[in-house]
Design an enzyme around this catalytic site. Structure first.
Site, PDB file in Angstrom:
ATOM      1  N   LYS A 177      -3.685  11.589  -0.285  1.00  0.00           N
ATOM      2  CA  LYS A 177      -2.519  11.446   0.599  1.00  0.00           C
ATOM      3  C   LYS A 177      -1.208  11.624  -0.155  1.00  0.00           C
ATOM      4  O   LYS A 177      -0.140  11.724   0.463  1.00  0.00           O
ATOM      5  CB  LYS A 177      -2.559  10.087   1.303  1.00  0.00           C
ATOM      6  CG  LYS A 177      -3.700   9.968   2.314  1.00  0.00           C
ATOM      7  CD  LYS A 177      -3.731   8.601   2.960  1.00  0.00           C
ATOM      8  CE  LYS A 177      -4.810   8.534   4.032  1.00  0.00           C
ATOM      9  NZ  LYS A 177      -6.174   8.762   3.522  1.00  0.00           N
ATOM     10  N   THR A 233      -7.924   8.950  16.380  1.00  0.00           N
ATOM     11  CA  THR A 233      -6.529   9.324  16.592  1.00  0.00           C
ATOM     12  C   THR A 233      -6.377  10.710  17.214  1.00  0.00           C
ATOM     13  O   THR A 233      -5.519  10.931  18.053  1.00  0.00           O
ATOM     14  CB  THR A 233      -5.759   9.277  15.260  1.00  0.00           C
ATOM     15  OG1 THR A 233      -6.423  10.126  14.312  1.00  0.00           O
ATOM     16  CG2 THR A 233      -5.708   7.861  14.714  1.00  0.00           C
ATOM     17  N   ILE A 286       1.343  -7.341  -9.579  1.00  0.00           N
ATOM     18  CA  ILE A 286       1.735  -6.379 -10.617  1.00  0.00           C
ATOM     19  C   ILE A 286       3.218  -6.042 -10.564  1.00  0.00           C
ATOM     20  O   ILE A 286       3.741  -5.419 -11.500  1.00  0.00           O
ATOM     21  CB  ILE A 286       0.907  -5.086 -10.527  1.00  0.00           C
ATOM     22  CG1 ILE A 286       1.118  -4.373  -9.179  1.00  0.00           C
ATOM     23  CG2 ILE A 286      -0.567  -5.363 -10.774  1.00  0.00           C
ATOM     24  CD1 ILE A 286       0.520  -2.983  -9.124  1.00  0.00           C
ATOM     25  N   ALA A 298      -5.863   0.323 -10.458  1.00  0.00           N
ATOM     26  CA  ALA A 298      -6.364   0.597  -9.109  1.00  0.00           C
ATOM     27  C   ALA A 298      -5.634  -0.215  -8.049  1.00  0.00           C
ATOM     28  O   ALA A 298      -5.947  -0.101  -6.861  1.00  0.00           O
ATOM     29  CB  ALA A 298      -7.867   0.300  -9.043  1.00  0.00           C
ATOM     30  N   ASN A 316     -11.101   9.943   0.801  1.00  0.00           N
ATOM     31  CA  ASN A 316     -11.539   8.684   1.381  1.00  0.00           C
ATOM     32  C   ASN A 316     -12.843   8.220   0.744  1.00  0.00           C
ATOM     33  O   ASN A 316     -13.713   9.025   0.423  1.00  0.00           O
ATOM     34  CB  ASN A 316     -11.741   8.855   2.889  1.00  0.00           C
ATOM     35  CG  ASN A 316     -10.440   9.207   3.587  1.00  0.00           C
ATOM     36  OD1 ASN A 316      -9.672   8.326   3.951  1.00  0.00           O
ATOM     37  ND2 ASN A 316     -10.188  10.491   3.774  1.00  0.00           N
ATOM     38  N   LYS A 351       2.700   6.914  -3.661  1.00  0.00           N
ATOM     39  CA  LYS A 351       1.690   7.207  -4.677  1.00  0.00           C
ATOM     40  C   LYS A 351       2.054   8.466  -5.459  1.00  0.00           C
ATOM     41  O   LYS A 351       1.797   8.543  -6.667  1.00  0.00           O
ATOM     42  CB  LYS A 351       0.318   7.368  -4.013  1.00  0.00           C
ATOM     43  CG  LYS A 351      -0.256   6.085  -3.444  1.00  0.00           C
ATOM     44  CD  LYS A 351      -0.559   5.044  -4.519  1.00  0.00           C
ATOM     45  CE  LYS A 351      -1.777   5.417  -5.339  1.00  0.00           C
ATOM     46  NZ  LYS A 351      -2.105   4.365  -6.340  1.00  0.00           N
ATOM     47  N   ILE A 406     -12.508  -0.130  -5.036  1.00  0.00           N
ATOM     48  CA  ILE A 406     -12.586   0.715  -6.226  1.00  0.00           C
ATOM     49  C   ILE A 406     -12.520  -0.127  -7.490  1.00  0.00           C
ATOM     50  O   ILE A 406     -13.324   0.021  -8.409  1.00  0.00           O
ATOM     51  CB  ILE A 406     -11.463   1.767  -6.219  1.00  0.00           C
ATOM     52  CG1 ILE A 406     -11.612   2.708  -5.025  1.00  0.00           C
ATOM     53  CG2 ILE A 406     -11.461   2.558  -7.519  1.00  0.00           C
ATOM     54  CD1 ILE A 406     -12.849   3.561  -5.065  1.00  0.00           C
ATOM     55  N   ARG A 450      -1.378   8.198  14.242  1.00  0.00           N
ATOM     56  CA  ARG A 450      -0.570   7.043  13.882  1.00  0.00           C
ATOM     57  C   ARG A 450       0.651   7.505  13.083  1.00  0.00           C
ATOM     58  O   ARG A 450       0.681   8.630  12.571  1.00  0.00           O
ATOM     59  CB  ARG A 450      -1.402   6.066  13.059  1.00  0.00           C
ATOM     60  CG  ARG A 450      -2.607   5.503  13.801  1.00  0.00           C
ATOM     61  CD  ARG A 450      -3.487   4.682  12.895  1.00  0.00           C
ATOM     62  NE  ARG A 450      -4.042   5.478  11.806  1.00  0.00           N
ATOM     63  CZ  ARG A 450      -4.818   4.997  10.844  1.00  0.00           C
ATOM     64  NH1 ARG A 450      -5.112   3.711  10.828  1.00  0.00           N
ATOM     65  NH2 ARG A 450      -5.280   5.774   9.892  1.00  0.00           N
TER      66      ARG A 450
END
Length: 637
Positions: free
Chosen positions: A418, A482, A351, A372, A457, A430, A302, A550
């Site tokens: 997410k 998965t 960062i 990002a 995604n 996040k 990104i 997962r």
């Protein structure tokens, strides 16, 4: 015989040979027209000067051949432009001879040449020279296409429009490439037994009624600019018939060799591409023009695309920060070549190191910050929760506080779906970063607009499922999934970055922007389609294995929290999510606590505080589920 003439190695007929043949045709045309006049009992003047008259015709024609360069074109690529050169050359010859006849008639009382003979010569010579070119072109086409034709991919070009015909011509005229034109496919039914470039046009219905017809082809060729619904239709058709699907590039400004070299197998990304969100480019350009811009995570999927797009908006300088040394260096080489007039600064930095970042803010006085940089891999972060705190929370906190301190005009954070009702540490970290960024908007003495973008995604990004599946298919399988019911939203990298730039323009501060992601895609269907596009049969050639969810993973992602409300914007595809907020003083205390726990590597305490910051964070398939089910005093026994 092939070794003697080496026809297959002959790329074009030499110019001197073309010139010699054209002169021979002109001479032959003069003789034919002369004998035609004799057979018609036409009176011919100045018969005693017959050789001189013939030499004059040939000489004048040779002069105009040189002038119009009729011999210069490559014969096997002859077109009507070559035909017009011949017409101009022979027409000019005819005009000169007609003028000579007129002068002779005025001065001597009779013409040098018979007018009928001149016009016969013109038409015969033009016809024979053009016929020679078309015959040679066809000979080369047939002969060269027969070379290793059994090993070539037999292609049916989809469509019969001008661009499809250009693609077909490129295939015909590039015999060294591994493709052989075998026909055209069309959904149109307004033709009966039509032929195009010497090849039959087939309707889809013919394939449905004739089971052996598909055996005449190995692949279909689809134009790049084909709309998604049409591409989906033809893809389903080809896969049903066991044909490969190839995609041709845009023809504009490409030669035939470039077109053929650009043909590639259709990728799953081509089918998942959504209708792109259009941005108001003028507003975006004005916001960035002659401004100092910082992009963190600039070497990632990104971040690097944000840098590429911003580079086209003429900022004064772009500072690219990343802690990945090799990707950052590769990006530097690419950008310096693509944008030689743009000023860049490539900084290798973490960062989470505030002192390193502050020097950049002091030196460059950024107008816009695109944040990002983040750790994003769910299973890795679930095993290393303290690292998510250092980068996703502490790193975001550093950048946001410095943006406020140095009066950055706009701070745009890249978040993820997410973060909505998170079930893993990555998503929760996040969400905590979102809350911290939002809390600064109304904090004391703030002049910065803090904006968040949230999306699903990204196709082709580092570590995403499609490159992973592609590697597994290349190895012969199995493809691992998965869960059979897992679904995800997808978008393209350029589209994601356009949203980020647009949000930076639209936002007034404190917003979380989400947008219409279209329909979610079932990962099992995605895997099956990728296997088919690779020319294999799912669960026959390539096995599909289900390995279980997962740690921290859930079956579906969301873009909005349960308690949020959606507010429309002036863009129909972009919305504002109104999520619960926290006061700066409250989240600042919690952030300091969780950073101290991360330094101590206290995994359970880190996640416990994270669940305090993000109450909707309920762990799934993870060791941290114990924090959701067990009273606090029992967790540490």
């Amino acid at each position: 015989m092939g070794n003697v003439f080496k026809i297959k190695e002959l790329r074009y007929i030499p110019r001197w040979l073309v010139f010699f043949i054209d002169v021979s045709i002109v001479s032959f045309s003069v003789v034919i027209s002369h004998f035609s006049l004799i057979n018609l009992n036409v009176k011919i003047n100045f018969t005693e000067y017959g050789p001189e008259k013939i030499a004059a015709i040939i000489g004048v024609n040779i002069l105009f051949m040189f002038l119009f360069k009729t011999y210069a074109g490559i014969i096997r690529h002859s077109t009507f432009s070559d035909f017009f050169k011949i017409v101009w050359s022979s027409g000019s010859t005819l005009f000169v001879l007609l003028v000579l006849n007129f002068v002779s008639e005025q001065k001597l009382g009779k013409t040098v040449y018979v007018y009928l003979g001149l016009f016969l010569f013109f038409f015969i010579s033009v016809f024979l020279m053009f016929f020679f070119r078309m015959l040679t072109k066809r000979f080369f086409s047939i002969f060269m296409s027969s070379k290793n034709s059994s090993s070539k991919i037999r292609i049916a070009v989809v469509g019969i429009d001008d661009e499809s015909v250009s693609l077909a011509n490129a295939i015909i005229h590039n015999p060294t490439h591994p493709y052989h034109l075998s026909g055209f496919l069309s959904a149109r039914a307004d033709f009966k037994k039509a032929m195009l470039l010497g090849h039959k046009i087939y309707h889809k219905r013919e394939f449905l009624t004739d089971s052996n017809l598909a055996k005449q082809f190995d692949a279909i060729l689809i134009k790049e600019m084909t709309s998604n619904p049409v591409m989906e239709e033809w893809t389903a058709f080809a896969l049903e018939k066991g044909l490969k699907i190839l995609k041709a590039p845009v023809i504009n400004k490409m030669n035939e060799g470039g077109i053929i070299g650009g043909i590639r197998p259709l990728q799953i990304e081509d089918l998942l591409n959504r209708t792109p969100i259009k941005i108001e480019s003028e507003d975006v350009r004005r916001r960035h023009f002659n401004k100092s811009v910082l992009v963190t995570g600039g070497a990632g999927s990104i971040g690097s695309e944000i840098v590429r797009q911003v580079s086209q908006l003429d900022p004064s300088v772009i500072v690219v920060v990343d802690q990945a040394e090799s990707p950052l260096y590769e990006l530097e080489l690419e950008l310096l070549e693509r944008f030689p007039n743009q000023s860049f600064k490539f900084v290798l930095a973490d960062i989470s190191n505030r002192y390193r970042l502050e020097k950049l803010f002091e030196d460059y006085r950024f107008s816009i910050v695109y944040h990002a940089a983040a750790y994003k891999h769910v299973p890795l972060i679930e095993d290393n929760p303290h690292e998510a705190i250092f980068v996703n929370i502490a790193g975001t906190r550093n950048l946001a506080l410095l943006s406020k301190k140095y009066n950055v005009n706009r701070f745009v954070m890249v978040s993820t779906d997410k973060a909505v009702n998170p079930t893993n540490v990555m998503g929760a970290s996040k969400r905590a970063a979102e809350l911290f960024v939002q809390s600064l908007q109304n904090s004391y003495d703030n002049n910065t607009k803090f904006i968040t973008t949230r999306f699903g995604n990204v196709l082709g990004s580092n570590g995403s499922v499609i490159p992973h599946f592609r590697k597994q298919i290349a190895k012969g399988g199995p493809v691992t999934i998965t869960h059979p019911d897992i679904i995800r939203y997808f978008m393209t990298i350029p589209e994601a970055c356009e949203l980020v730039l647009q949000a930076g323009t639209m936002g007034q501060g404190g917003e979380i922007y989400v947008f219409d992601m279209g329909r979610p895609i079932k990962i099992l269907d995605l895997a099956k389609r990728m296997i088919k596009l690779s020319g294999f049969t799912p669960d026959v050639d390539i096995k599909i294995d289900f390995i279980g969810l997962r740690p921290g993973e859930k079956l579906y992602e969301e873009l909005l929290t349960d308690n949020s409300t959606t507010i429309p914007t002036h863009h129909e595809k972009i919305m504002i999510s109104r999520d619960p907020l926290m006061e700066f003083e409250d989240i600042e205390i919690l952030c300091k606590q969780i950073i101290r726990s991360a330094i101590k590597k206290d995994r359970l305490q880190v996640v416990k505080i994270l669940k305090t910051i993000v109450p909707e964070f309920i762990s799934n398939n993870s060791e941290f589920e114990v924090l959701d089910k067990t009273p606090e005093h029992e967790v540490y026994q």
